[in-house]
Write a protein that holds these residues in place. Structure first.
Motif, mmCIF file in Angstrom:
data_model
loop_
_atom_site.group_PDB
_atom_site.id
_atom_site.type_symbol
_atom_site.label_atom_id
_atom_site.label_comp_id
_atom_site.label_asym_id
_atom_site.label_seq_id
_atom_site.Cartn_x
_atom_site.Cartn_y
_atom_site.Cartn_z
ATOM 1 N N GLU A 1 10.821 1.575 -14.229
ATOM 2 C CA GLU A 1 12.243 2.327 -14.820
ATOM 3 C C GLU A 1 12.881 1.303 -16.052
ATOM 4 N N GLY A 2 12.075 0.330 -16.090
ATOM 5 C CA GLY A 2 12.698 -0.468 -17.538
ATOM 6 C C GLY A 2 13.623 -1.830 -17.264
ATOM 7 N N ALA A 3 13.626 -2.060 -15.926
ATOM 8 C CA ALA A 3 14.163 -3.602 -15.649
ATOM 9 C C ALA A 3 13.193 -4.492 -16.421
ATOM 10 N N ASP A 4 13.978 -5.603 -16.951
ATOM 11 C CA ASP A 4 13.414 -6.740 -17.715
ATOM 12 C C ASP A 4 12.719 -7.799 -16.925
ATOM 13 N N LEU A 5 13.269 -7.942 -15.577
ATOM 14 C CA LEU A 5 12.778 -8.903 -14.733
ATOM 15 C C LEU A 5 13.065 -8.394 -13.403
ATOM 16 N N VAL A 6 12.022 -8.643 -12.448
ATOM 17 C CA VAL A 6 12.025 -8.378 -10.946
ATOM 18 C C VAL A 6 11.602 -9.196 -10.305
ATOM 19 N N ASN A 7 12.240 -9.584 -9.052
ATOM 20 C CA ASN A 7 11.819 -10.231 -8.027
ATOM 21 C C ASN A 7 11.309 -9.578 -6.659
ATOM 22 N N PRO A 8 10.196 -10.073 -6.325
ATOM 23 C CA PRO A 8 9.715 -9.254 -5.321
ATOM 24 C C PRO A 8 9.945 -10.155 -3.950
ATOM 25 N N SER A 9 11.012 -10.039 -3.223
ATOM 26 C CA SER A 9 11.229 -10.899 -2.124
ATOM 27 C C SER A 9 11.490 -12.404 -2.370
ATOM 28 N N SER A 10 11.258 -13.093 -1.261
ATOM 29 C CA SER A 10 11.304 -14.565 -1.384
ATOM 30 C C SER A 10 9.875 -15.089 -0.835
ATOM 31 N N ASP A 11 9.964 -16.434 -0.884
ATOM 32 C CA ASP A 11 8.988 -17.405 -0.340
ATOM 33 C C ASP A 11 8.761 -16.916 1.330
ATOM 34 N N SER A 12 10.017 -17.086 1.984
ATOM 35 C CA SER A 12 9.897 -16.856 3.268
ATOM 36 C C SER A 12 9.662 -15.267 3.810
ATOM 37 N N GLY A 13 9.933 -14.596 2.749
ATOM 38 C CA GLY A 13 9.719 -13.102 2.915
ATOM 39 C C GLY A 13 8.227 -12.842 2.870
ATOM 40 N N LEU A 14 7.781 -13.536 1.697
ATOM 41 C CA LEU A 14 6.242 -13.363 1.538
ATOM 42 C C LEU A 14 5.420 -14.068 2.628
ATOM 43 N N LEU A 15 5.864 -14.995 3.125
ATOM 44 C CA LEU A 15 5.092 -15.780 4.046
ATOM 45 C C LEU A 15 5.231 -14.923 5.393
ATOM 46 N N LEU A 16 6.374 -14.369 5.838
ATOM 47 C CA LEU A 16 6.340 -13.563 7.048
ATOM 48 C C LEU A 16 5.777 -12.127 6.979
ATOM 49 N N THR A 17 6.012 -11.492 5.821
ATOM 50 C CA THR A 17 5.276 -10.005 5.621
ATOM 51 C C THR A 17 3.902 -10.472 5.653
ATOM 52 N N GLY A 18 3.151 -11.223 4.844
ATOM 53 C CA GLY A 18 1.808 -11.430 4.684
ATOM 54 C C GLY A 18 1.427 -11.855 6.092
ATOM 55 N N GLY A 19 2.005 -12.808 6.903
ATOM 56 C CA GLY A 19 1.382 -13.181 8.116
ATOM 57 C C GLY A 19 1.096 -12.032 8.980
ATOM 58 N N ARG A 20 2.472 -11.252 9.193
ATOM 59 C CA ARG A 20 2.339 -10.017 9.948
ATOM 60 C C ARG A 20 1.222 -8.815 9.670
ATOM 61 N N GLU A 21 1.160 -8.998 8.338
ATOM 62 C CA GLU A 21 0.188 -8.097 7.826
ATOM 63 C C GLU A 21 -1.268 -8.492 8.267
ATOM 64 N N GLN A 22 -1.379 -9.780 8.208
ATOM 65 C CA GLN A 22 -2.883 -10.245 8.337
ATOM 66 C C GLN A 22 -3.140 -10.096 9.972
ATOM 67 N N VAL A 23 -2.017 -10.327 10.914
ATOM 68 C CA VAL A 23 -2.372 -10.146 12.253
ATOM 69 C C VAL A 23 -2.678 -8.554 12.514
ATOM 70 N N ALA A 24 -1.783 -7.817 11.953
ATOM 71 C CA ALA A 24 -1.934 -6.393 12.262
ATOM 72 C C ALA A 24 -3.448 -5.825 11.740
ATOM 73 N N HIS A 25 -3.743 -6.418 10.521
ATOM 74 C CA HIS A 25 -5.276 -5.995 10.012
ATOM 75 C C HIS A 25 -6.475 -6.368 10.907
ATOM 76 N N ILE A 26 -6.007 -7.781 11.381
ATOM 77 C CA ILE A 26 -7.123 -8.238 12.176
ATOM 78 C C ILE A 26 -7.214 -7.415 13.691
ATOM 79 N N LEU A 27 -6.173 -7.406 14.246
ATOM 80 C CA LEU A 27 -5.849 -6.589 15.566
ATOM 81 C C LEU A 27 -5.926 -5.262 15.641
ATOM 82 N N GLY A 28 -5.600 -4.697 14.661
ATOM 83 C CA GLY A 28 -5.531 -3.136 14.640
ATOM 84 C C GLY A 28 -4.570 -2.602 15.528
ATOM 85 N N ASP A 29 -4.999 -1.703 16.546
ATOM 86 C CA ASP A 29 -3.936 -1.183 17.556
ATOM 87 C C ASP A 29 -3.550 -2.095 18.547
#
Length: 265
Positions: A225-253
């Motif tokens: 949209e034209g923003a000059d600088l973007v910030n995707p979440s934080s270190d804690s957000g990346l760690l928590l989200t990434g960890g949950r995504e890995q667990v979900a990917h490994i264990l599936g349903d």
């Protein structure tokens, strides 16, 4: 030779700058993010889980990599802003600037006289930036007041006309709270519309616009949209989200149901 600001290098080259956000007291995390390809790494001294004593070490860790060191100040206090700049910050993100008067105070705090009121004592700033830092600091220091309240939004034209600003940094969560709307997760449409207005008006004033985003998808949207600088979440957000995504990917349903569990911002 004066060290350049990588955020400005990115933007003037024609692309969106990407910023990382550090809330944990870890020099190692700050260093890793500086090597990850971000243009800047911001040490969050307002909401970060650390005290003043940790800030300079974390700035040193950022300086070990390629990113430029930024700080979100804990307040609008010019003395605090001056100390953070002396410690080597190349970008100052100032929370909850809601009036032209506040914008003028924080902008002037970032520059030496006659442009501002900053006291001389650049200590580590000279080590990081180079021997000509005192004479040339205004070429690399970026001032980013945060528009994150209804009052700030209503006063944005006055704020944006303040001399010395590099851009405005939108805090959508606090902006939503000030409007009585839900904060966190997907932005309410009313906030999306307000951010579009801030983006348009900042560019009309010759300023850049930055925004804190919930995730990479939201950051990609605002970059498009034209923003000059973007910030995707934080270190804690990346760690928590990434960890949950890995667990979900490994264990599936068979993965644990995370509905309603805490999230990191």
């Amino acid at each position: 030779m004066l060290r350049t600001n990588r955020v400005d290098d990115a933007i003037t080259s024609g692309r969106t700058a990407v910023n990382a956000w550090v809330t944990m007291e870890s020099t190692y995390v700050a260093e890793i993010l500086s090597y990850a390809g971000f243009d800047a790494v911001t040490i969050d001294a307002q909401h970060g889980m650390f005290g003043r004593d940790a800030i300079m070490a974390m700035l040193q860790a950022v300086s070990a990599g390629q990113a430029s060191p930024f700080v979100r100040s804990p307040s609008q206090d010019p003395r605090e802003i001056g100390w953070l700049l002396d410690a080597g910050a190349y970008g100052m993100i100032i929370p909850d600037v809601a009036t032209r008067e506040q914008a003028e105070i924080v902008s002037r705090a970032c520059f030496y006289p006659p442009a501002g009121t900053r006291s001389l004592g650049p200590t580590r700033g000279t080590l990081y930036a180079g021997a000509t830092y005192y004479q040339d600091a205004d070429k690399v220091i970026q001032v980013w007041p945060q528009i994150e309240s209804k009052e700030g939004y209503d006063n944005m034209e006055d704020i944006m006309s303040t001399p010395g600003l590099y851009g405005v940094f939108v805090g959508p969560n606090d902006l939503a709270l000030s409007m009585g709307l839900k904060a966190g997760g997907t932005m309410p449409q009313q906030i999306v519309d307000m951010v579009h207005t801030i983006l348009e008006r900042s560019h009309a004033h010759g300023l850049k616009m930055a925004i804190y985003c919930a995730d990479a998808d939201e950051a990609r949207y605002w970059a498009a949209e034209g923003a000059d600088l973007v910030n995707p979440s934080s270190d804690s957000g990346l760690l928590l989200t990434g960890g949950r995504e890995q667990v979900a990917h490994i264990l599936g349903d068979k993965a644990p149901d995370r509905t309603g569990e805490p999230k990191a911002y």
